[in-house]
Write a protein that holds these residues in place. Structure first.
Motif, short mmCIF file in Angstrom:
data_model
loop_
_atom_site.label_atom_id
_atom_site.label_comp_id
_atom_site.label_asym_id
_atom_site.label_seq_id
_atom_site.Cartn_x
_atom_site.Cartn_y
_atom_site.Cartn_z
N CYS A 92 42.27 94.67 63.08
CA CYS A 92 41.54 95.14 61.92
C CYS A 92 42.13 96.44 61.42
CB CYS A 92 40.07 95.39 62.29
SG CYS A 92 39.22 93.96 62.99
N VAL A 93 41.81 96.76 60.17
CA VAL A 93 42.15 98.04 59.57
C VAL A 93 40.87 98.56 58.95
CG1 VAL A 93 43.51 99.20 57.79
CG2 VAL A 93 44.52 97.34 59.09
N VAL A 97 43.13 103.05 59.41
CA VAL A 97 43.40 103.21 60.83
C VAL A 97 43.26 101.84 61.51
CG1 VAL A 97 42.65 104.32 62.97
CG2 VAL A 97 42.56 105.58 60.81
N PRO A 98 44.28 101.40 62.24
CA PRO A 98 44.17 100.11 62.94
C PRO A 98 43.08 100.15 64.01
CG PRO A 98 46.46 100.89 62.89
CD PRO A 98 45.59 102.02 62.42
N PHE A 110 39.79 93.54 57.44
CA PHE A 110 39.43 94.86 56.96
C PHE A 110 37.99 95.11 57.37
CE2 PHE A 110 37.62 97.69 53.73
CZ PHE A 110 38.50 98.75 53.82
N VAL A 111 37.70 96.26 57.98
CA VAL A 111 36.34 96.57 58.43
C VAL A 111 35.91 97.92 57.88
CG1 VAL A 111 36.44 95.18 60.55
CG2 VAL A 111 37.20 97.57 60.61
N ARG A 112 34.62 98.04 57.64
CA ARG A 112 34.06 99.32 57.23
C ARG A 112 32.57 99.32 57.51
NH1 ARG A 112 32.90 99.74 50.85
NH2 ARG A 112 32.15 97.63 50.48
N VAL A 113 32.01 100.53 57.51
CA VAL A 113 30.57 100.70 57.64
C VAL A 113 30.08 101.30 56.32
CG1 VAL A 113 28.72 101.95 58.81
CG2 VAL A 113 30.58 100.93 60.13
N ILE A 114 29.07 100.65 55.75
CA ILE A 114 28.48 101.12 54.50
C ILE A 114 27.16 101.80 54.85
CG2 ILE A 114 27.60 100.42 52.24
CD1 ILE A 114 29.34 97.80 52.68
N PRO A 115 27.05 103.11 54.59
CA PRO A 115 25.81 103.82 54.94
C PRO A 115 24.61 103.27 54.17
CG PRO A 115 27.58 105.36 54.42
CD PRO A 115 28.05 104.00 54.02
#
Length: 143
Positions: free
Chosen positions: A54-55, A60-61, A115-120
């Motif tokens: 993931c990125v 950042v990997p 692709f990963v992310r955290v959405i507040p």
């Protein structure tokens, strides 16, 4: 190929704020579209797994493990029969993930990078003058 995106509202267990031990973010077996999006795991093998390359949104990997805990199918007295994404706790803490935030994973169907992310969560989701009820929403595909 088009991009596919899934989201999950994070629970207190997912972000490690309960103090309990949980082996990663659960993916219910009923989430067939999400399971087909992730690498295939052979149920004939005990506890098969695959690394998810993931990125994150900072480019950042990250490496998470997609695992099928299935000792119920292989061991007398086995109790587990569930899919999880593990090796996430340190990353979730590093990005300041909290209960109620949303975890997102996206990529191209059949691709090998995600692709990963955290959405507040927005401040408007919680009003200080009301008691808070947590609604478990599980995974959702973003269309």
């Amino acid at each position: 190929m088009s991009k596919t995106t899934f989201r999950k509202t994070l629970s207190a267990n997912d972000v490690g704020s309960t103090g309990g031990h949980q082996g990663g973010v659960l993916i219910p077996k009923a989430e067939t579209e999400l399971l087909e999006f992730l690498p295939p795991l052979d149920p004939g093998v005990k506890n098969p797994n695959a690394w998810l390359n993931c990125v994150d949104e900072n480019l950042v990997p990250q490496r998470f493990k997609f695992r099928y805990y299935n000792n119920k199918l292989h061991d007398d007295g086995g109790t587990r029969n569930e899919y999880r994404v593990t090796y996430m706790t340190a990353w979730l803490r590093s990005v300041g993930a909290k209960e109620g935030d949303t975890f997102e994973i996206s990529g191209k169907q059949g691709g090998r990078e995600y692709f990963v992310r955290v959405i507040p969560a927005t401040i408007n989701d919680i009003r200080s003058d009301e008691s808070v009820r947590i609604k478990l929403r599980g995974w959702n595909r973003v269309h």
